[in-house]
Write a protein that holds these residues in place. Structure first.
Motif, PDB file in Angstrom:
ATOM      1  N   GLU A 156       0.945  -1.187  -0.020  1.00 12.75           N
ATOM      2  CA  GLU A 156       0.004  -0.105   0.047  1.00 12.75           C
ATOM      3  C   GLU A 156       0.926   1.222  -0.115  1.00 12.75           C
ATOM      4  OE1 GLU A 156      -2.771   0.031   3.115  1.00 12.75           O
ATOM      5  OE2 GLU A 156      -3.481  -2.233   2.663  1.00 12.75           O
ATOM      6  N   ALA A 157       2.038   1.248   0.330  1.00 12.79           N
ATOM      7  CA  ALA A 157       2.878   2.371   0.568  1.00 12.79           C
ATOM      8  C   ALA A 157       3.178   2.715  -0.994  1.00 12.79           C
ATOM      9  CB  ALA A 157       4.526   1.807   1.149  1.00 12.79           C
ATOM     10  N   LEU A 158       2.843   1.955  -1.900  1.00 18.64           N
ATOM     11  CA  LEU A 158       3.193   2.235  -3.458  1.00 18.64           C
ATOM     12  C   LEU A 158       2.069   3.148  -3.946  1.00 18.64           C
ATOM     13  CD1 LEU A 158       5.026  -0.879  -4.558  1.00 18.64           C
ATOM     14  CD2 LEU A 158       5.979   1.274  -4.777  1.00 18.64           C
ATOM     15  N   ARG A 159       0.858   3.323  -3.142  1.00 22.91           N
ATOM     16  CA  ARG A 159      -0.327   3.871  -3.593  1.00 22.91           C
ATOM     17  C   ARG A 159       0.209   5.299  -4.318  1.00 22.91           C
ATOM     18  NH1 ARG A 159      -2.920   5.239   1.260  1.00 22.91           N
ATOM     19  NH2 ARG A 159      -3.363   3.103   1.619  1.00 22.91           N
ATOM     20  N   GLY A 160       1.036   6.061  -3.463  1.00 20.86           N
ATOM     21  CA  GLY A 160       1.184   7.735  -3.930  1.00 20.86           C
ATOM     22  C   GLY A 160       1.708   7.531  -5.362  1.00 20.86           C
ATOM     23  N   VAL A 161       2.179   6.272  -6.040  1.00 16.70           N
ATOM     24  CA  VAL A 161       2.907   6.406  -7.197  1.00 16.70           C
ATOM     25  C   VAL A 161       1.726   6.834  -8.260  1.00 16.70           C
ATOM     26  CG1 VAL A 161       3.773   4.960  -8.973  1.00 16.70           C
ATOM     27  CG2 VAL A 161       4.473   4.660  -7.052  1.00 16.70           C
ATOM     28  N   VAL A 162       0.706   6.809  -8.051  1.00 17.41           N
ATOM     29  CA  VAL A 162      -0.590   7.097  -9.041  1.00 17.41           C
ATOM     30  C   VAL A 162      -0.534   8.624  -9.014  1.00 17.41           C
ATOM     31  CG1 VAL A 162      -1.950   5.012  -8.927  1.00 17.41           C
ATOM     32  CG2 VAL A 162      -2.290   6.802  -7.465  1.00 17.41           C
ATOM     33  N   LYS A 163       0.084   9.252  -8.271  1.00 18.67           N
ATOM     34  CA  LYS A 163      -0.095  10.764  -8.304  1.00 18.67           C
ATOM     35  C   LYS A 163       1.171  11.186  -9.409  1.00 18.67           C
ATOM     36  CE  LYS A 163      -1.691  11.524  -3.835  1.00 18.67           C
ATOM     37  NZ  LYS A 163      -1.437  12.180  -2.300  1.00 18.67           N
ATOM     38  N   PHE A 164       2.202  10.278  -9.925  1.00 16.47           N
ATOM     39  CA  PHE A 164       3.061  10.439 -10.574  1.00 16.47           C
ATOM     40  C   PHE A 164       3.114   9.533 -11.920  1.00 16.47           C
ATOM     41  CE2 PHE A 164       4.223  11.753  -6.481  1.00 16.47           C
ATOM     42  CZ  PHE A 164       4.901  13.019  -6.740  1.00 16.47           C
ATOM     43  N   PRO A 165       2.066   9.698 -12.552  1.00 15.30           N
ATOM     44  CA  PRO A 165       1.780   8.734 -13.657  1.00 15.30           C
ATOM     45  C   PRO A 165       2.806   8.325 -14.329  1.00 15.30           C
ATOM     46  CG  PRO A 165       0.463  10.818 -13.858  1.00 15.30           C
ATOM     47  CD  PRO A 165       1.356  11.114 -13.001  1.00 15.30           C
ATOM     48  N   VAL A 166       3.752   8.866 -14.683  1.00 15.89           N
ATOM     49  CA  VAL A 166       4.972   8.486 -15.541  1.00 15.89           C
ATOM     50  C   VAL A 166       5.458   7.522 -14.852  1.00 15.89           C
ATOM     51  CG1 VAL A 166       7.236   9.308 -16.379  1.00 15.89           C
ATOM     52  CG2 VAL A 166       5.310  10.964 -16.226  1.00 15.89           C
ATOM     53  N   ARG A 167       5.343   7.229 -13.385  1.00 13.44           N
ATOM     54  CA  ARG A 167       6.135   6.246 -12.658  1.00 13.44           C
ATOM     55  C   ARG A 167       5.244   5.123 -12.332  1.00 13.44           C
ATOM     56  NH1 ARG A 167      10.226   8.731 -10.290  1.00 13.44           N
ATOM     57  NH2 ARG A 167      11.321   6.674 -10.248  1.00 13.44           N
ATOM     58  N   ILE A 168       4.243   5.000 -12.897  1.00 10.12           N
ATOM     59  CA  ILE A 168       3.230   3.900 -12.790  1.00 10.12           C
ATOM     60  C   ILE A 168       4.048   2.596 -13.538  1.00 10.12           C
ATOM     61  CG2 ILE A 168       0.865   2.698 -13.295  1.00 10.12           C
ATOM     62  CD1 ILE A 168      -0.329   5.619 -12.911  1.00 10.12           C
ATOM     63  N   LYS A 169       4.368   2.575 -14.800  1.00  5.83           N
ATOM     64  CA  LYS A 169       5.007   1.816 -15.450  1.00  5.83           C
ATOM     65  C   LYS A 169       6.037   1.312 -14.689  1.00  5.83           C
ATOM     66  CE  LYS A 169       3.620   1.491 -20.178  1.00  5.83           C
ATOM     67  NZ  LYS A 169       3.163   2.777 -20.841  1.00  5.83           N
ATOM     68  N   CYS A 170       7.026   2.084 -13.868  1.00  3.77           N
ATOM     69  CA  CYS A 170       7.946   1.627 -13.130  1.00  3.77           C
ATOM     70  C   CYS A 170       7.379   0.797 -11.819  1.00  3.77           C
ATOM     71  CB  CYS A 170       8.800   2.758 -12.112  1.00  3.77           C
ATOM     72  SG  CYS A 170       9.348   4.053 -13.539  1.00  3.77           S
ATOM     73  N   ALA A 171       6.277   0.945 -11.177  1.00  4.32           N
ATOM     74  CA  ALA A 171       5.839   0.364 -10.268  1.00  4.32           C
ATOM     75  C   ALA A 171       5.291  -1.163 -10.649  1.00  4.32           C
ATOM     76  CB  ALA A 171       4.568   1.057  -9.539  1.00  4.32           C
ATOM     77  N   THR A 172       4.690  -1.236 -11.928  1.00  2.00           N
ATOM     78  CA  THR A 172       4.078  -2.360 -12.340  1.00  2.00           C
ATOM     79  C   THR A 172       5.067  -3.515 -13.161  1.00  2.00           C
ATOM     80  OG1 THR A 172       3.297  -1.071 -14.223  1.00  2.00           O
ATOM     81  CG2 THR A 172       1.708  -1.492 -12.416  1.00  2.00           C
ATOM     82  N   LEU A 173       6.288  -2.867 -13.444  1.00  5.29           N
ATOM     83  CA  LEU A 173       7.169  -3.701 -14.236  1.00  5.29           C
ATOM     84  C   LEU A 173       7.413  -5.179 -13.733  1.00  5.29           C
ATOM     85  CD1 LEU A 173       9.083  -3.464 -16.792  1.00  5.29           C
ATOM     86  CD2 LEU A 173      10.967  -2.591 -14.721  1.00  5.29           C
ATOM     87  N   GLY A 174       7.615  -5.184 -12.197  1.00  6.29           N
ATOM     88  CA  GLY A 174       7.877  -6.491 -11.917  1.00  6.29           C
ATOM     89  C   GLY A 174       6.715  -7.386 -11.637  1.00  6.29           C
ATOM     90  N   TRP A 175       5.397  -6.773 -11.768  1.00  2.00           N
ATOM     91  CA  TRP A 175       4.382  -7.544 -11.683  1.00  2.00           C
ATOM     92  C   TRP A 175       4.092  -8.216 -12.777  1.00  2.00           C
ATOM     93  CZ3 TRP A 175       1.575  -8.226  -6.954  1.00  2.00           C
ATOM     94  CH2 TRP A 175       2.077  -7.743  -5.827  1.00  2.00           C
ATOM     95  N   ASN A 176       4.325  -7.277 -13.899  1.00  2.62           N
ATOM     96  CA  ASN A 176       3.826  -7.906 -15.326  1.00  2.62           C
ATOM     97  C   ASN A 176       4.742  -8.938 -15.680  1.00  2.62           C
ATOM     98  OD1 ASN A 176       1.855  -5.850 -15.546  1.00  2.62           O
ATOM     99  ND2 ASN A 176       3.191  -4.413 -16.643  1.00  2.62           N
ATOM    100  N   ALA A 177       6.002  -8.770 -15.229  1.00  3.74           N
ATOM    101  CA  ALA A 177       6.969  -9.789 -15.530  1.00  3.74           C
ATOM    102  C   ALA A 177       6.358 -11.241 -14.872  1.00  3.74           C
ATOM    103  CB  ALA A 177       8.408  -9.331 -15.165  1.00  3.74           C
ATOM    104  N   LEU A 178       6.035 -10.905 -13.727  1.00 11.24           N
ATOM    105  CA  LEU A 178       5.490 -12.313 -12.778  1.00 11.24           C
ATOM    106  C   LEU A 178       4.355 -13.008 -13.715  1.00 11.24           C
ATOM    107  CD1 LEU A 178       6.058 -14.232 -10.499  1.00 11.24           C
ATOM    108  CD2 LEU A 178       4.554 -12.435  -9.185  1.00 11.24           C
ATOM    109  N   ALA A 179       3.348 -11.841 -13.927  1.00 11.46           N
ATOM    110  CA  ALA A 179       2.249 -12.633 -14.516  1.00 11.46           C
ATOM    111  C   ALA A 179       2.494 -13.157 -15.834  1.00 11.46           C
ATOM    112  CB  ALA A 179       1.211 -11.324 -14.988  1.00 11.46           C
TER     113      ALA A 179
END
Lengths: 415, 166
Positions: free
Chosen positions: B133-156
């Motif tokens: 949940e600490a990563l929630r603030g990332v959505v306020k920085f739209p450019v960085r959302i792809k950074c936060a989801t990178l590992g998750w997409n790789a795992l999926a």
């Protein structure tokens, strides 16, 4: 801190760029990303606004007054651009969408009709993707070979094996100034070597024309490409310059209106140069804006622009090193006279994305990433760099703001 | 206005400075999946071992910005020992949190997060994003959302390929 670093270009320049009056996150904007795109002076904005408000009509073939005026404005801008780069004729100026399209034009049209499986193209490890991928596409189609001039540890071209690399090559395509390292390459020497080997020289001058006095003849180029939006002009317009005999012999690039003399059900006859390469309605307002940008830069004087940037680059290198010592490493040549005002740097072990994010909070705009130069990133052994790049409207206060804002990065990501 | 404190929470910086489950497992028997962000060159290399339907171990390699690396580190802590179904639920909840529009985040954002859990069909308390949940603030920085989801997409992607292959 004084804003004056060169006698010719002073603080008044900054006030001619309306965007630089705004603030970001409550702080005055510090725009240090001109290698990506420059800001636009009021003279350019006004020229485009006036065009749309008082002249707007499609160019060529219109008999009525404003169509003729639009054509005149566009062709006057062509003459402005030709004069700006000391081209022998305005007919050698081909307007494109951007430098990328101009380089693709060279690859498709000249490359497509001159290169085959036995041929080689020579590039360098510091090229922008715009001067790599068009050749990759062509090489894959034609089976020709791509050779690479390596770079030295201090970010210059390693020309030790130049003659061997050029042996049997048909084209050397090279950047005049690296968009990552700021390195100014020895274009006249490369032109001589290429011509001695029977090759042509194509120059990516996207980072050069906006910043240095340019004379295509003195450079020895056969083709040169650059873009409007990095030189105070608008997006959407780029330029290909080439020697007339080359343009004359080249087949059309895109087909459509304007590029023809006649069309029948059986085929077409292409128009004369440069119209042969300008299919469809051109970006007229943008071309008018580019003409205004050229006249604006001529008003400042390109010698003064260059002197300002050499001085400011020296100030930046000193200031960043004085304040941050071993925490900062700036890539590329250390001597300001051998480089442009493009400063790619590493700060501690903080990732460029994080650096640019923190700097943004202080209103400081820098670019983070691979700068469309991934082969170079691999040579440097990094995945990305942080890049601050300078232009006419920057002054020492901008450098001081960058140096100060880096303290915030250190505080947040401190060891 | 989004401040840096929304992005760089202490727990994120901690995962960045001291990444969990860092390294690489031998493939095979481990499976491998990579995430790559062509915009910035960030990369996440995941190697993971499966026992039946359960991810028994996972290691994170690669390099990138604090957000991509911290998110992958936090993900590794969250998914080891979980079944593929549980991981897919968690991934859906995390990506829902990453797709909430900035304006919908009021106050501490807990409301928006409940929405995220609802979206994942997991508001019954069995699924908790926990530290993530600490990563929630990332959505306020739209450019960085792809950074936060990178590992998750790789795992999926990695799980899809592994399960599909078995």
């Amino acid at each position: 801190m004084s804003a004056r670093v060169s006698p010719e270009i002073d603080g008044a320049v900054k006030s001619q760029f309306p965007l630089l009056e705004r603030s970001v996150h409550g702080r005055p904007i510090v725009y240090l990303d001109s290698a990506a795109s420059s800001q636009k002076p009021a003279a350019v904005l006004d020229a485009m606004d006036d065009y749309y408000r008082t002249v707007n009509a499609n160019v060529h073939r219109g008999a009525y007054e404003i169509a003729a005026a639009a054509t005149e404005l566009m062709e006057a801008a062509r003459a402005d651009v030709a004069r700006f780069i000391s081209a022998p004729s305005a007919d050698e100026i081909v307007f494109t969408k951007n430098a990328t399209e101009a380089m693709n034009l060279v690859a498709r049209s000249w490359g497509g009709s001159n290169l085959g499986p036995a041929d080689a193209i020579v590039l360098t490890e510091m090229e922008h993707h715009a001067n790599i991928v068009p050749w990759h596409i062509l090489a894959a189609e034609r089976g020709c070979e791509i050779r690479w001039i390596p770079i030295t540890h201090d970010g210059c071209l390693d020309l030790t094996d130049l003659d061997r690399l050029l042996d049997g090559a048909k084209l050397l395509s090279v950047t005049a100034m690296s968009n990552v390292l700021g390195t100014l390459n020895p274009i006249p020497r490369l032109a001589a070597a290429a011509h001695d080997a029977g090759a042509l020289l194509s120059v990516d001058a996207s980072q050069y024309v906006p910043h240095l006095p340019t004379d295509v003849g003195a450079l020895g180029a056969d083709f040169m490409v650059f873009t409007g939006h990095k030189m105070c002009g608008p997006t959407g317009v780029g330029v290909l310059w080439a020697r007339m005999e080359l343009l004359d012999a080249m087949p059309p690039f895109l087909g459509g209106g304007e590029m023809i003399l006649d069309v029948t059900k059986e085929g077409f006859r292409p128009n004369t140069v440069p119209h042969k390469f300008e299919a469809g309605t051109p970006p007229i307002a943008e071309i008018v804006g580019l003409g205004a940008a050229v006249r604006y830069l001529e008003g400042l004087g390109m010698d003064a622009v260059r002197a300002h940037e050499v001085s400011l680059t020296g100030y930046a290198l000193r200031t960043l090193t004085d304040r941050h010592g071993d925490d900062i490493t700036v890539h590329g040549p250390s001597e300001p006279a051998q480089r442009g005002g493009v400063l790619s740097f590493v700060y501690r072990d903080v990732h460029p994305h994080d650096i640019s994010q923190v700097l943004d909070q202080s209103g400081v705009c820098v670019r983070a990433g691979h700068h469309c130069a991934k082969p170079l990133m691999r040579c440097l052994g990094v995945t990305a760099t942080t890049r601050a790049s300078l232009y006419v409207y920057n002054d020492t206060s901008d450098i001081d703001s960058l140096a100060e804002a880096l303290d915030e990065v250190g505080a947040l990501f401190g060891r | 206005m989004a401040g840096l404190e929304d992005l760089y929470r202490e727990i994120i910086l901690d995962h960045y400075r001291n990444p969990r489950n860092r390294g690489e497992l031998e493939c095979p028997p481990a499976h491998r999946s990579e995430g790559f962000n062509p915009l910035c060159g960030d990369e996440v290399v995941l190697t993971f071992e499966m026992d039946g339907d359960t991810v028994t171990d996972l290691r994170v390699g690669g390099q990138g910005c604090s957000i991509s690396q911290a998110s992958a580190s936090m993900m590794s802590s969250a998914v080891i020992g979980k079944s593929t179904d549980e991981i897919r639920d968690l991934t859906r909840a995390f990506k829902a949190m990453m797709s909430i529009h900035e304006e919908s985040i009021g106050g501490d954002g807990s409301e928006a997060l409940d929405g995220a859990s609802d979206a994942a069909g997991a508001n019954d308390g069995t699924l908790r994003l926990g530290d993530l949940e600490a990563l929630r603030g990332v959505v306020k920085f739209p450019v960085r959302i792809k950074c936060a989801t990178l590992g998750w997409n790789a795992l999926a992607t990695g799980l899809d390929e592994t399960v599909g292959a078995s």
